[in-house]
Design an enzyme around this catalytic site. Structure first.
Site, PDB file in Angstrom:
ATOM      1  CG  ASP A 224      -1.936   1.071   1.244  1.00 30.58           C
ATOM      2  OD1 ASP A 224      -1.573   2.242   1.022  1.00 30.58           O
ATOM      3  OD2 ASP A 224      -3.115   0.767   1.485  1.00 30.58           O
TER       4      ASP A 224
ATOM      5  CB  ALA B 177      -1.664  -3.480  13.364  1.00 33.32           C
ATOM      6  CE1 TYR B 178      -3.704  -2.693   4.799  1.00 37.95           C
ATOM      7  CE2 TYR B 178      -3.045  -0.379   4.858  1.00 37.95           C
ATOM      8  CZ  TYR B 178      -3.405  -1.508   4.145  1.00 37.95           C
ATOM      9  OH  TYR B 178      -3.458  -1.452   2.764  1.00 37.95           O
ATOM     10  N   GLY B 179      -0.420  -0.411   8.740  1.00 40.82           N
ATOM     11  CA  GLY B 179       0.731   0.292   8.187  1.00 40.82           C
ATOM     12  C   GLY B 179       2.033  -0.390   8.524  1.00 40.82           C
TER      13      GLY B 179
ATOM     14  CB  SER C  57       1.272  -5.565   8.596  1.00 41.38           C
ATOM     15  OG  SER C  57       0.231  -4.901   7.896  1.00 41.38           O
TER      16      SER C  57
END
Length: 242
Positions: free
Chosen positions: A145, A157-159, A161
């Site tokens: 992303d 956590a998304y960033g 990961s």
């Protein structure tokens, strides 16, 4: 860019991007193993492929976050026993709940996101490397992303990961490059009208965004012979399509 006689495994195959990739690859003749934790979503992708005249795929319901290491290995062993070789893996599964400050994160939510977005990719690669090496050539494609790569505030956590996943992909590509059999690349889809995008930006005008199908040329390129020799790269799908 025919993919006849190619076997490709897709995680998150019931999602917007995973489903679009599945249709694109099956449309070029690839046989697919569809992984998702939702059977109804798997069936939807399966039906779309069959309706379009693609090879009948294999559905494999699988919980990336909840599965044990033994279950990952059982899946790899089953693929090796039934098919002998695997020609590609697309890591398309993703976990994103909402933008949130680090201070508000619960340990359980943090761990779950990292398990789906990062740890599952490691486990899959580790158990599937032998069956990928059994093919003459194979491709591993990760999904990143562009906004997360900048260390965007509240991406949580998304960033984290996605930043780690790009590092993992680079390390894996470097380790496998000398053998010349498995190429490892990362696809950055950019803004598309996907379920994740709708969750992240609910007020955004979705009509202004390209559909997930716009990514299909990039998926086909990364798994076809056209990308032989291309490894360790980050591919921007929006630039690629232009």
């Amino acid at each position: 860019m025919s993919l006849n006689n190619q076997l490709i495994l897709i995680t998150g195959a019931g999602g917007g991007l995973g489903g679009a990739a599945a249709l694109a690859l099956a449309g070029q003749g690839a046989s697919l193993i569809l992984l998702d934790n939702s059977i109804p979503k798997l069936e939807k992708t399966y039906d779309a492929i069959v309706a379009a005249g693609g090879p009948e795929p294999t559905m494999y319901p699988f919980d990336l976050a909840g599965a044990t290491e033994a279950q990952y290995q059982e899946m790899a062993d089953a693929i090796a026993e039934r098919f002998g070789a695997l020609h590609g893996v697309l890591h398309s599964a993703v976990e994103f709940s909402a933008f949130s400050p680090i201070a508000n994160y619960k340990t359980k939510d943090w761990g779950h996101a990292l398990n789906v977005n990062l740890n599952a990719a490691f486990l899959l690669c580790r158990v599937l490397l032998p069956v990928l090496l059994a093919a003459e050539h194979a491709a591993i494609v990760f999904t990143s992303d562009s906004s997360a790569r900048k260390g965007q505030a509240y991406s949580g956590a998304y960033g984290v990961s996605k930043i780690a996943l790009e590092g993992f992909a680079a390390i894996l590509a470097a380790e496998l490059e000398s053998a010349g059999k498995i190429r490892v690349n990362t696809l950055v889809p950019g803004p598309v009208d996907s379920p994740l995008r709708r969750k992240a930006y609910p007020a955004e005008d979705k009509a202004a965004l390209p559909a997930p199908a716009s990514l299909q040329p990039a998926y086909v390129y990364l798994f076809s012979d056209a990308s032989l020799g291309v490894t360790g790269q980050i591919i921007d799908a929006q630039t690629f399509n232009r």
